[in-house]
Design a protein around this motif. Sequence first.
Motif, PDB file in Angstrom:
ATOM      1  N   LEU A 112       0.821  -1.212   0.000  1.00 30.27           N
ATOM      2  CA  LEU A 112       0.000   0.000   0.000  1.00 30.27           C
ATOM      3  C   LEU A 112       0.856   1.263   0.000  1.00 30.27           C
ATOM      4  O   LEU A 112       0.536   2.248  -0.682  1.00 30.27           O
ATOM      5  CB  LEU A 112      -0.929  -0.004   1.215  1.00 30.27           C
ATOM      6  CG  LEU A 112      -1.997  -1.101   1.236  1.00 30.27           C
ATOM      7  CD1 LEU A 112      -2.749  -1.093   2.564  1.00 30.27           C
ATOM      8  CD2 LEU A 112      -2.973  -0.941   0.077  1.00 30.27           C
ATOM      9  N   ILE A 113       1.958   1.236   0.744  1.00 27.35           N
ATOM     10  CA  ILE A 113       2.848   2.393   0.800  1.00 27.35           C
ATOM     11  C   ILE A 113       3.507   2.622  -0.557  1.00 27.35           C
ATOM     12  O   ILE A 113       3.562   3.751  -1.069  1.00 27.35           O
ATOM     13  CB  ILE A 113       3.903   2.208   1.901  1.00 27.35           C
ATOM     14  CG1 ILE A 113       3.237   2.271   3.290  1.00 27.35           C
ATOM     15  CG2 ILE A 113       4.992   3.281   1.802  1.00 27.35           C
ATOM     16  CD1 ILE A 113       4.135   1.819   4.423  1.00 27.35           C
ATOM     17  N   PRO A 186       3.450   2.819  16.243  1.00 25.86           N
ATOM     18  CA  PRO A 186       2.194   2.059  16.287  1.00 25.86           C
ATOM     19  C   PRO A 186       1.007   3.016  16.320  1.00 25.86           C
ATOM     20  O   PRO A 186       0.859   3.804  17.252  1.00 25.86           O
ATOM     21  CB  PRO A 186       2.312   1.254  17.586  1.00 25.86           C
ATOM     22  CG  PRO A 186       3.220   2.078  18.447  1.00 25.86           C
ATOM     23  CD  PRO A 186       4.196   2.737  17.509  1.00 25.86           C
ATOM     24  N   GLY A 187       0.131   2.907  15.301  1.00 30.81           N
ATOM     25  CA  GLY A 187      -0.908   3.923  15.146  1.00 30.81           C
ATOM     26  C   GLY A 187      -2.322   3.463  15.380  1.00 30.81           C
ATOM     27  O   GLY A 187      -3.270   4.180  15.059  1.00 30.81           O
ATOM     28  N   MET A 188      -2.514   2.268  15.968  1.00 30.48           N
ATOM     29  CA  MET A 188      -3.869   1.750  16.144  1.00 30.48           C
ATOM     30  C   MET A 188      -4.221   1.593  17.621  1.00 30.48           C
ATOM     31  O   MET A 188      -4.755   0.574  18.043  1.00 30.48           O
ATOM     32  CB  MET A 188      -4.072   0.417  15.406  1.00 30.48           C
ATOM     33  CG  MET A 188      -4.179   0.554  13.902  1.00 30.48           C
ATOM     34  SD  MET A 188      -2.593   0.946  13.154  1.00 30.48           S
ATOM     35  CE  MET A 188      -2.932   0.633  11.435  1.00 30.48           C
ATOM     36  N   GLY A 189      -3.899   2.601  18.417  1.00 34.53           N
ATOM     37  CA  GLY A 189      -4.339   2.600  19.810  1.00 34.53           C
ATOM     38  C   GLY A 189      -3.252   2.566  20.855  1.00 34.53           C
ATOM     39  O   GLY A 189      -3.525   2.773  22.041  1.00 34.53           O
ATOM     40  N   MET A 270      -9.159   7.302  15.480  1.00 31.86           N
ATOM     41  CA  MET A 270      -9.108   7.528  14.042  1.00 31.86           C
ATOM     42  C   MET A 270      -8.195   8.700  13.682  1.00 31.86           C
ATOM     43  O   MET A 270      -7.511   8.673  12.647  1.00 31.86           O
ATOM     44  CB  MET A 270     -10.512   7.769  13.488  1.00 31.86           C
ATOM     45  CG  MET A 270     -11.310   6.495  13.246  1.00 31.86           C
ATOM     46  SD  MET A 270     -10.456   5.303  12.171  1.00 31.86           S
ATOM     47  CE  MET A 270     -10.163   6.266  10.681  1.00 31.86           C
ATOM     48  N   ASP A 271      -8.155   9.728  14.518  1.00 34.02           N
ATOM     49  CA  ASP A 271      -7.232  10.836  14.266  1.00 34.02           C
ATOM     50  C   ASP A 271      -5.791  10.346  14.269  1.00 34.02           C
ATOM     51  O   ASP A 271      -4.969  10.756  13.431  1.00 34.02           O
ATOM     52  CB  ASP A 271      -7.413  11.929  15.323  1.00 34.02           C
ATOM     53  CG  ASP A 271      -8.665  12.759  15.089  1.00 34.02           C
ATOM     54  OD1 ASP A 271      -9.229  12.707  13.975  1.00 34.02           O
ATOM     55  OD2 ASP A 271      -9.084  13.470  16.032  1.00 34.02           O
ATOM     56  N   VAL A 272      -5.463   9.451  15.208  1.00 34.68           N
ATOM     57  CA  VAL A 272      -4.110   8.903  15.264  1.00 34.68           C
ATOM     58  C   VAL A 272      -3.842   8.007  14.058  1.00 34.68           C
ATOM     59  O   VAL A 272      -2.731   7.997  13.515  1.00 34.68           O
ATOM     60  CB  VAL A 272      -3.874   8.143  16.587  1.00 34.68           C
ATOM     61  CG1 VAL A 272      -2.497   7.486  16.600  1.00 34.68           C
ATOM     62  CG2 VAL A 272      -4.008   9.093  17.782  1.00 34.68           C
ATOM     63  N   VAL A 277      -1.027   7.172   8.931  1.00 36.44           N
ATOM     64  CA  VAL A 277      -1.030   7.063   7.470  1.00 36.44           C
ATOM     65  C   VAL A 277      -0.094   8.108   6.861  1.00 36.44           C
ATOM     66  O   VAL A 277       0.698   7.797   5.952  1.00 36.44           O
ATOM     67  CB  VAL A 277      -2.459   7.215   6.909  1.00 36.44           C
ATOM     68  CG1 VAL A 277      -2.425   7.343   5.381  1.00 36.44           C
ATOM     69  CG2 VAL A 277      -3.319   6.032   7.325  1.00 36.44           C
ATOM     70  N   ASP A 278      -0.150   9.341   7.375  1.00 37.28           N
ATOM     71  CA  ASP A 278       0.764  10.384   6.880  1.00 37.28           C
ATOM     72  C   ASP A 278       2.209   9.945   7.047  1.00 37.28           C
ATOM     73  O   ASP A 278       3.032  10.089   6.133  1.00 37.28           O
ATOM     74  CB  ASP A 278       0.535  11.694   7.639  1.00 37.28           C
ATOM     75  CG  ASP A 278      -0.774  12.382   7.269  1.00 37.28           C
ATOM     76  OD1 ASP A 278      -1.328  12.071   6.199  1.00 37.28           O
ATOM     77  OD2 ASP A 278      -1.233  13.226   8.067  1.00 37.28           O
ATOM     78  N   ALA A 279       2.532   9.412   8.228  1.00 37.53           N
ATOM     79  CA  ALA A 279       3.904   8.983   8.504  1.00 37.53           C
ATOM     80  C   ALA A 279       4.298   7.803   7.617  1.00 37.53           C
ATOM     81  O   ALA A 279       5.427   7.737   7.111  1.00 37.53           O
ATOM     82  CB  ALA A 279       4.045   8.609   9.980  1.00 37.53           C
ATOM     83  N   ALA A 280       3.369   6.869   7.410  1.00 38.36           N
ATOM     84  CA  ALA A 280       3.663   5.690   6.584  1.00 38.36           C
ATOM     85  C   ALA A 280       3.986   6.104   5.153  1.00 38.36           C
ATOM     86  O   ALA A 280       4.906   5.549   4.528  1.00 38.36           O
ATOM     87  CB  ALA A 280       2.484   4.727   6.614  1.00 38.36           C
TER      88      ALA A 280
END
Length: 308
Positions: A112-113, A186-189, A270-272, A277-280
């Motif tokens: 995806l990246i 880690p961006g999912m919590g 979701m904001d995180v 996503v921006d960082a990825a």
Amino acid sequence: MDMTIPHALVKASQKIADYDDGRTIDFFCSEQLSATYAQEQHAVWLRMTPQPRPSFNPELLRDLGTYCRLLGETQGSVQCRGVEHPVEYAVLASATPHVFNLGGDLALFMRLIEAGDRAGLTQYGRACVEVLYSNYRGHGLPILTISLVQGECLGGGFEAALSSDIIVAERSSRFGFPEILFNLFPGMGAYSFLERRIGQKLTEELISGGKIHSADDMLRLGVVDVVVDDGEGESAVDAHIRGNRRSRNGLTGIARARRRVRGVEFEELMDVVRIWVDAALNLTSRDLKLMQRLVNRQNDLEVAHGVH
């Protein structure tokens, strides 16, 4: 089971509530998940068996979403053969030997990246936080949630464990966030759940350090609630449930109060995800090569532990 199953869930639910031994009921099954209801504990046990590696692939996330919806629709009870059974606990565990979960689907991330697919990354992140948020809020039921960690608990696997009210870990379990090794986070919590448990400073040290920590380390920091010897995890969960039976109502109320006072909201998660996503999408080819090395290590771990 006497429960009405929405048509969309029927395909994923291969077996619906048969008595196995008079004490457990098959509640939900798919190729990557098994869930049973333990009558004496009043607990639903969910065990993950993701393939081809023990990480959160899109199919597993789909099945987890089905489980969350199905559990939420029980309204706090499971009916089987005309008998109603209360649901008071939901336990998250793994059926993969020596591994709780290794985290995100890194091979998918790389594709995806490289394609610059912001929508695909966001969709994956949303699927993750929808499942974690459901577990965090007790699936909308007056229940307590428990994560039983037996083995490697890394990245998104660690985030999943953190979404429960209580974390029980066997002593050889290992915890960590390796994402910083390939210049991500880690961006999912992770930040949201950890910060509520141990504060900002320790949270950022754990996320930015990239180190692997023992279960006893996590106990000392206040991340994990109970550590027991290997092979005693299930017994420890059972002992916790039985030992708190008289005070369960009060403990459930405390958990609900904690979510209200120091709660994590879905929009925060979701904001995180969007920040992640921006960082990825800013990762370089060198970063992606490092990510591929971690995928290779995960594959080696599968071989070492006989994961198939």
